[in-house]
Design a protein around this motif. Structure first.
Motif, PDB file in Angstrom:
ATOM      1  N   HIS A 272      55.488-100.771 -56.411  1.00 36.03           N
ATOM      2  CA  HIS A 272      56.918-100.982 -56.667  1.00 36.03           C
ATOM      3  C   HIS A 272      57.485 -99.770 -57.396  1.00 36.03           C
ATOM      4  O   HIS A 272      56.746 -98.983 -57.997  1.00 36.03           O
ATOM      5  CB  HIS A 272      57.135-102.236 -57.516  1.00 36.03           C
ATOM      6  CG  HIS A 272      56.645-103.495 -56.877  1.00 36.03           C
ATOM      7  ND1 HIS A 272      57.453-104.293 -56.113  1.00 36.03           N
ATOM      8  CD2 HIS A 272      55.406-104.078 -56.869  1.00 36.03           C
ATOM      9  CE1 HIS A 272      56.750-105.336 -55.681  1.00 36.03           C
ATOM     10  NE2 HIS A 272      55.502-105.215 -56.129  1.00 36.03           N
TER      11      HIS A 272
ATOM     12  N   SER B 264      62.411-103.319 -52.983  1.00 35.19           N
ATOM     13  CA  SER B 264      62.786-104.561 -52.295  1.00 35.19           C
ATOM     14  C   SER B 264      62.461-105.813 -53.103  1.00 35.19           C
ATOM     15  O   SER B 264      63.014-106.886 -52.835  1.00 35.19           O
ATOM     16  CB  SER B 264      62.078-104.636 -50.943  1.00 35.19           C
ATOM     17  OG  SER B 264      60.665-104.690 -51.118  1.00 35.19           O
TER      18      SER B 264
ATOM     19  N   LEU C 291      56.385-101.427 -51.442  1.00 38.12           N
ATOM     20  CA  LEU C 291      57.570-102.292 -51.342  1.00 38.12           C
ATOM     21  C   LEU C 291      58.817-101.646 -51.916  1.00 38.12           C
ATOM     22  O   LEU C 291      59.905-102.235 -51.858  1.00 38.12           O
ATOM     23  CB  LEU C 291      57.297-103.621 -52.053  1.00 38.12           C
ATOM     24  CG  LEU C 291      56.132-104.440 -51.486  1.00 38.12           C
ATOM     25  CD1 LEU C 291      56.029-105.782 -52.212  1.00 38.12           C
ATOM     26  CD2 LEU C 291      56.281-104.660 -49.984  1.00 38.12           C
TER      27      LEU C 291
ATOM     28  N   GLU D 262      50.264-104.038 -54.192  1.00 36.07           N
ATOM     29  CA  GLU D 262      51.707-103.912 -53.941  1.00 36.07           C
ATOM     30  C   GLU D 262      52.291-102.859 -54.882  1.00 36.07           C
ATOM     31  O   GLU D 262      52.309-103.041 -56.096  1.00 36.07           O
ATOM     32  CB  GLU D 262      52.427-105.236 -54.203  1.00 36.07           C
ATOM     33  CG  GLU D 262      51.899-106.438 -53.468  1.00 36.07           C
ATOM     34  CD  GLU D 262      52.502-107.717 -54.009  1.00 36.07           C
ATOM     35  OE1 GLU D 262      53.373-107.643 -54.916  1.00 36.07           O
ATOM     36  OE2 GLU D 262      52.114-108.798 -53.553  1.00 36.07           O
TER      37      GLU D 262
ATOM     38  N   GLU E  93      50.588-101.894 -49.872  1.00 34.07           N
ATOM     39  CA  GLU E  93      51.969-102.067 -49.419  1.00 34.07           C
ATOM     40  C   GLU E  93      52.887-101.309 -50.369  1.00 34.07           C
ATOM     41  O   GLU E  93      52.798-101.489 -51.589  1.00 34.07           O
ATOM     42  CB  GLU E  93      52.370-103.543 -49.417  1.00 34.07           C
ATOM     43  CG  GLU E  93      51.630-104.410 -48.426  1.00 34.07           C
ATOM     44  CD  GLU E  93      52.185-105.821 -48.434  1.00 34.07           C
ATOM     45  OE1 GLU E  93      52.851-106.193 -47.459  1.00 34.07           O
ATOM     46  OE2 GLU E  93      51.986-106.522 -49.434  1.00 34.07           O
TER      47      GLU E  93
ATOM     48  N   SER F  43      53.647-110.428 -45.438  1.00 30.33           N
ATOM     49  CA  SER F  43      55.111-110.478 -45.366  1.00 30.33           C
ATOM     50  C   SER F  43      55.593-111.893 -45.092  1.00 30.33           C
ATOM     51  O   SER F  43      56.563-112.363 -45.699  1.00 30.33           O
ATOM     52  CB  SER F  43      55.601-109.516 -44.276  1.00 30.33           C
ATOM     53  OG  SER F  43      57.006-109.558 -44.180  1.00 30.33           O
TER      54      SER F  43
END
Length: 550
Positions: free
Chosen positions: A440, A505, A502, A438, A500, A384
């Motif tokens: 999304h 964002s 996300l 990540e 993660e 982050s």
């Protein structure tokens, strides 16, 4: 007085033209040193200033001559340990058969091969891998050099013994891949008079004073404020330290050499226990490796900068198919050093034909596949911070994307086999790097409802749902990578893969006033993705626990 030794590699039609190569200089400097090893040649092991050499010290009872009851004594060996010396001094003693074994990194072995191969008796055979540097070396950048691609047509300062050249070879390989068609020429290498210390001609000092330099290869504890381009903590499978033995000595004393390996396996296992229970004789270690028995804290730090590999590591290293095997490493390092002008030719180094599993003699060596090295919470915090600071792309070693269908968290994993193979390769090279997954999601429905004036509660629920979907996508990819590793018999530290979710964002289509921009049509598919990265982390990050602290 400084001696400027520069090695340059000129690229012409894909062929490296080398000038003043270091392997030639070394071979010429020691040309008169060769002596055959007689039947009574002593078993002498050179030490290096490395935490890895705690193992042979322990095996000899923390003494230079073999102590009663030590692991070497239990194998009926009479071993003399020789305290650290420079590369050329070690080579001279080896050729004269004063020390029929050398302690080298694999890059150093390539440097001395031209000298050792001049006579059949002194040709090297590698027979034991000590382990890896996991923080002992850094490639530091000159001001204004922010990425590895800055090595293109650059100049790098390196200490006189070639320590860590393995890391520079890996850095150059990565830089060349990133630069693609923009890559023009591998960096030149400048050898300094001194490897470390204050007031001398060291790589860090040269970097501070000479604005023509691009980078310097230094020990991690070297003073200086220059930024780090690449460290051996992240590239923790770049710098491999090994023992090599003369061919004539191995032919005459093979049983002794095999007994040496057995004793080292037992010592390595016991040393890790002793470090944990805090019963290591650090004063003896500091005295023999650093020349100062009071430097025990520095000796402890040296241990934290390495990873011993033990039985299974030697099995992997000696195999034909391992991602970081002896022969594969030699090929990669030699190619890079030739392009830099350090090597005049690519030598073929021999590997001993030994059954390491049989030589282990009952040593238990299963912990590497079971223990974790990464703290997931600390890793997510670090990621982050890197993302907010805008430097995550600069620290990304490998990146690819996986696309998903609307509202789905599964994907056709077989279509990404080549990408997964690249992940396994990167994971073996960069055991100190994070493999970030990540997830999304597509913000289209959220943007639409927001434009219609939906309540904040409804919008918050929508954000939460999309965050959960993105996390599920990331976990799906993580499990697929772990399954792929298992199918290909590659041990992967599952804690190294950090997921993660996300949500919306960080959409691929961008933010407008801190909220996702309106998207339509094909743009929506760009956001239904998982971004997989291999990310280098700082040398002192709390996210990573060096294996030597296990």
């Amino acid at each position: 007085m400084r001696h400027l030794l520069v090695f340059t590699g000129l690229m012409l039609g894909g062929v490296g033209l080398v000038h003043g190569a270091e392997d030639r200089r070394l071979a010429a400097a020691v040309a008169e040193q060769y002596q055959p090893c007689g039947d009574t040649a002593a078993l002498v092991l050179p030490l290096a200033r490395s935490g890895l050499d705690l193992v042979p010290l322990y095996a000899n009872g923390y003494q230079l001559e073999t102590a009663d009851g030590s692991p070497f004594a239990e194998q009926d060996l009479d071993v003399l340990l020789r305290e650290p010396a420079g590369l050329q001094s070690q080579l001279e003693a080896y050729l004269a058969c004063e020390t029929p074994i050398m302690r080298l990194t694999q890059a150093q072995a390539l440097l001395v091969a031209k000298a050792t191969e001049a006579n059949a008796g002194s040709a090297m055979t590698a027979f034991y891998q000590h382990g890896w540097s996991v923080g002992a070396h850094e490639l530091r950048a000159a001001s204004g050099v922010e990425e590895l691609t800055g090595l293109n047509q650059g100049t790098v300062a390196v200490g006189p013994n070639g320590g860590g050249l393995d890391l520079l070879a890996e850095a150059t390989r990565v830089a060349r891949e990133r630069a693609g068609s923009d890559w023009a020429q591998s960096p030149s290498v400048v050898l300094t008079d001194d490897a470390s210390g204050t007031g001398g001609d060291t790589p860090e000092q040269r970097l501070a004073e000479d604005d023509r330099l691009t980078a310097a290869l230094v020990a991690t504890d070297a003073p200086g404020e220059h930024a780090v381009l690449l460290s051996s903590q992240s590239a923790s499978r770049a710098v491999s330290s090994v023992y090599v033995v003369r061919r004539d000595f191995l032919d005459a004393h093979r049983e002794q050499v095999e007994g040496l390996v057995t004793a080292l396996f037992n010592a390595e296992e016991q040393v890790r226990e002793d470090v944990t229970t805090q019963i290591v004789d650090w004063n003896a270690v500091a005295g023999h490796l650093l020349g100062d028995s009071d430097a025990h804290e520095q000796a402890r730090r040296m241990w934290s900068d390495v990873e011993t590999v033990g039985v299974q590591g030697n099995v992997d290293w000696s195999g034909d198919t391992g991602l970081r095997s002896f022969h594969r490493l030699n090929g990669e390092i030699a190619g890079a050093l030739r392009a830099m002008g350090v090597l005049s030719a690519t030598p073929t180094l021999a590997l001993a034909d030994m059954s390491y599993s049989n030589l282990a003699d009952g040593v238990f060596d299963q912990r590497r596949a079971e223990l974790s090295s990464f703290d997931p919470d600390a890793a997510r915090t670090l990621l982050s911070e890197q993302r907010d600071g805008g430097d995550i792309d600069g620290r990304t070693i490998l990146r690819f994307e996986i696309r998903f269908q609307p509202n789905q968290d599964q994907f056709p994993a077989s279509e990404y086999a080549d990408d997964f193979a690249d992940v396994l390769d990167a994971a073996q090279r960069y055991r100190g790097a994070l493999l970030t997954v990540e997830g999304h999601a597509d913000p289209s429905l959220y943007v639409q409802r927001r434009s219609w004036g939906a309540s904040e509660d409804l919008l918050a629920q929508q954000r939460d749902n999309l965050a959960e979907l993105s996390e599920a996508r990331a976990e799906s990819v993580r499990q697929s990578v772990l399954a792929f590793a298992s199918e290909h018999s590659v041990r992967l530290d599952s804690s190294q893969l950090i997921t993660e979710g996300l949500g919306i964002s960080d959409p691929a289509t961008g933010l407008c006033d801190d909220v996702p921009c309106p998207v339509a049509g094909d743009e929506q598919a760009e956001n239904r993705r998982v971004v997989f990265r291999v990310v280098e982390i700082e040398a002192e990050s709390d996210a990573f626990t060096p294996p030597t602290t296990w």
